[in-house]
Motif scaffolding. Structure first.
Motif, short mmCIF file in Angstrom:
data_model
loop_
_atom_site.label_atom_id
_atom_site.label_comp_id
_atom_site.label_asym_id
_atom_site.label_seq_id
_atom_site.Cartn_x
_atom_site.Cartn_y
_atom_site.Cartn_z
N ARG A 230 0.83 -1.22 0.18
CA ARG A 230 -0.07 0.03 -0.03
C ARG A 230 0.73 1.17 -0.04
O ARG A 230 1.92 1.29 0.50
CB ARG A 230 -0.93 0.13 1.13
N GLN A 231 0.24 2.29 -0.51
CA GLN A 231 1.02 3.75 -0.54
C GLN A 231 0.37 4.58 0.64
O GLN A 231 0.77 5.72 0.71
CB GLN A 231 1.05 4.09 -1.71
N GLN A 232 -0.80 4.05 1.23
CA GLN A 232 -1.66 4.95 2.12
C GLN A 232 -0.90 4.97 3.55
O GLN A 232 -1.12 4.31 4.58
CB GLN A 232 -2.98 4.41 2.11
N PHE A 233 0.12 5.79 3.48
CA PHE A 233 0.99 6.14 4.77
C PHE A 233 0.77 7.39 4.97
O PHE A 233 0.36 8.42 4.13
CB PHE A 233 2.19 5.68 4.73
N SER A 234 1.25 8.04 6.03
CA SER A 234 1.30 9.49 6.54
C SER A 234 2.84 10.05 6.43
O SER A 234 2.89 11.22 6.43
CB SER A 234 0.58 9.73 7.99
N THR A 235 3.57 9.12 6.21
CA THR A 235 4.96 9.46 6.17
C THR A 235 5.56 9.51 4.89
O THR A 235 5.57 8.34 4.10
CB THR A 235 5.97 8.71 7.10
N PRO A 236 6.16 10.52 4.19
CA PRO A 236 6.57 10.47 2.99
C PRO A 236 7.49 9.29 2.64
O PRO A 236 7.73 8.60 1.56
CB PRO A 236 7.27 11.79 2.71
N GLY B 92 1.92 -13.58 -7.87
CA GLY B 92 0.68 -13.28 -7.61
C GLY B 92 -0.09 -12.03 -7.45
O GLY B 92 -1.10 -12.00 -6.44
N PHE B 93 0.43 -11.11 -7.79
CA PHE B 93 0.06 -9.66 -7.36
C PHE B 93 -1.52 -9.57 -7.64
O PHE B 93 -1.95 -9.44 -8.92
CB PHE B 93 0.78 -8.56 -8.35
N ARG B 94 -2.17 -9.19 -6.87
CA ARG B 94 -3.87 -8.91 -6.78
C ARG B 94 -3.80 -7.47 -6.60
O ARG B 94 -3.78 -6.70 -5.35
CB ARG B 94 -4.37 -9.57 -5.91
N GLU B 95 -3.85 -6.60 -7.55
CA GLU B 95 -4.01 -5.05 -7.63
C GLU B 95 -5.55 -4.80 -7.13
O GLU B 95 -5.88 -4.01 -8.13
CB GLU B 95 -3.34 -4.60 -8.72
N GLN B 96 -5.94 -5.01 -6.10
CA GLN B 96 -7.38 -4.52 -5.73
C GLN B 96 -7.28 -3.53 -4.98
O GLN B 96 -8.44 -2.86 -4.47
CB GLN B 96 -8.03 -5.71 -5.25
N GLY B 97 -5.98 -2.67 -4.44
CA GLY B 97 -6.40 -1.53 -3.65
C GLY B 97 -6.28 -1.79 -2.26
O GLY B 97 -6.80 -3.02 -1.57
N TYR B 98 -6.31 -0.92 -1.47
CA TYR B 98 -6.76 -0.49 -0.14
C TYR B 98 -7.91 0.23 0.02
O TYR B 98 -7.83 1.51 -0.62
CB TYR B 98 -5.45 -0.13 0.81
N VAL C 95 -0.87 14.21 1.83
CA VAL C 95 0.64 13.78 1.82
C VAL C 95 0.72 12.62 0.71
O VAL C 95 1.78 12.65 0.01
CB VAL C 95 0.97 13.29 3.24
N GLN C 96 -0.11 11.89 0.76
CA GLN C 96 0.00 10.82 -0.44
C GLN C 96 0.02 11.22 -1.81
O GLN C 96 0.94 10.72 -2.50
CB GLN C 96 -0.99 9.62 -0.15
N ILE C 97 -0.91 12.28 -2.03
CA ILE C 97 -0.98 12.75 -3.35
C ILE C 97 0.22 13.39 -3.95
O ILE C 97 0.65 13.38 -4.69
CB ILE C 97 -2.33 13.41 -3.51
N ALA C 98 0.68 14.09 -2.71
CA ALA C 98 1.84 15.09 -2.91
C ALA C 98 3.10 14.33 -3.11
O ALA C 98 3.93 14.65 -3.99
CB ALA C 98 1.96 15.90 -1.75
N ASN C 99 3.20 12.89 -2.82
CA ASN C 99 4.34 11.95 -3.02
C ASN C 99 4.11 10.84 -4.01
O ASN C 99 4.74 9.95 -3.93
CB ASN C 99 4.64 11.52 -1.64
N GLY C 100 3.11 11.24 -4.99
CA GLY C 100 2.87 10.33 -6.12
C GLY C 100 1.99 8.97 -5.62
O GLY C 100 1.92 8.37 -6.74
#
Length: 390
Positions: free
Chosen positions: A53-59, A86-92, A110-115
């Motif tokens: 996941r990329q949903q963190f608060s720390t860059p 077996g990557f399942r790209e179904q999101g968080y 923060v997440q959007i600002a970091n791509g």
């Protein structure tokens, strides 16, 4: 006495990736991985849920995980045409009540600002997109549109390990019993078998044993094991849409995701509820008393489910701030940390291994600046808190 230029203690995803990237970056010296469990069944990596996941608060956490996703999406280029995890790209999907929305919005920014590639959904947008969800009491959620999902953790670690060994890295089965420190340098490690290994540099990738390994070198490190239960359940009435659900995190911390024809779920305890016995037994009352009712309220189709399996995992928990400790000791320069991922090690292992290699080969970070994750914050007792701990 055996001698290696670099000894890496721990052969999970972090240790194996460190060895692999050392060779990829051109390190010409000798490298050994010391691992006590070469069945690879009981470490942090194999017993994880394999989340990305990329949903963190720390860059830094976002960047570490983005690197991992990049590896997963280019496996065949990196490891050959047969590589598959077996990557399942179904999101968080991180859900929030009205009280939790300000933090969710702040994290999203923060997440959007970091791509990161995700979207905030509010109110009725949630059940419109996820018809299996009971949105009562929810103000919104953040959903990963791409670059999030889950993999087979065992397979990912195995790819790095086999590639490292193919490049000349040596695998030693054994457990470190002692570390010899001469002033401000680590000179050797002794295994429980009595074998002594001289080393030019020691990389601590020991997972739940990281704190103990550091202590053997006379270095305090607040990293130790935490016990977590994962439950596998069958839901006969599950719709196709529910089987395509993201890894969903309810405001109280319960998570679930699809797993083949079934589903898995779990809930991290509060500090005062942490299990104190670090065996491999599962407390099934944890599911019955703490998870099932709340899970069924959030997903009505889960009212009729049956637990068909479970497992226990131990992960390397950083008691200071639940973030990784990466980089050299400020005084014992040939002791490098890659520890304390607190449940994020699988997704951050590839980038951490690359970072260790950059420090050794190039003398500094080139891809991701992880200075803030250094050991100095342990010395200063200056936590760098991650708000999105699952």
């Amino acid at each position: 006495m055996t001698k290696f230029d670099i000894v890496i203690v721990g052969g999970g995803i972090v240790g194996s990736a460190s060895a692999y990237y050392l060779k990829k970056h051109g390190f010409a010296g000798s490298v050994a991985i010391v691992e006590k469990d070469t069945s690879w069944q009981s470490g942090c990596t194999a017993r994880s849920c394999g989340g990305l996941r990329q949903q963190f608060s720390t860059p830094e956490n976002i960047a570490l995980s983005k690197f991992g996703v990049g590896v997963v999406k280019t496996l065949k280029e990196e490891f050959g045409p047969e590589a598959d995890v077996g990557f399942r790209e179904q999101g968080y999907l991180i859900l929030a009540t009205a009280g939790g929305m300000p933090i969710l919005e702040e994290n999203h920014a923060v997440q959007i600002a970091n791509g990161a590639d995700n979207v905030l959904l509010r109110g009725a947008e949630l059940p419109a997109r996820f018809p299996w969800l009971n949105a009562e009491g929810l103000a919104g959620g953040c959903f990963g549109l791409s670059g999030e999902g889950w993999v087979d953790p065992y397979s990912l670690a195995a790819l790095f390990r086999k590639a490292a060994l193919a490049r000349g890295v040596t695998l030693i089965q054994g457990e470190v019993a002692a570390v010899t420190r001469a002033g401000n340098r680590i000179s050797e490690v002794m295994l429980a078998s009595g074998e002594t290994i001289s080393c030019g540099m020691l990389v601590n990738a020991a997972g739940t044993g990281a704190g103990r390994l550091a202590e053997q070198a006379g270095i305090p490190l607040p990293v130790g094991p935490r016990k977590r239960y994962v439950f596998v359940f069958d839901c006969p009435g599950a719709t196709e849409a529910l089987h395509k659900a993201p890894l969903t995190v309810e405001p109280g911390g319960i998570y679930f995701r699809p797993e083949g024809r079934n589903f898995i779920c779990g809930l991290s305890p509060e500090e005062h509820e942490e299990p104190q016995v670090f065996d491999w037994e599962v407390d099934h009352a944890w599911f019955e008393e703490r998870i099932w009712e709340r899970l069924a309220e959030r997903v009505p189709l889960f009212e009729a489910i049956k637990v068909i399996g479970s497992w226990t995992g131990h992960y390397d928990y950083n008691a200071l701030d639940q973030n990784a400790v990466i980089g050299p000791h400020p005084e014992v320069k040939n002791f490098l940390f890659a520890n304390g991922y607190s449940g994020h090690g699988l997704q951050q292992g590839p980038a951490s291994g690359n970072a260790i290699a950059e420090l050794v080969v190039h003398g500094g970070y080139r891809t991701i600046d992880l200075t803030r994750f250094g050991y100095e914050r342990i010395v200063r007792n200056a936590p760098l808190f991650e708000k999105n701990v699952i």
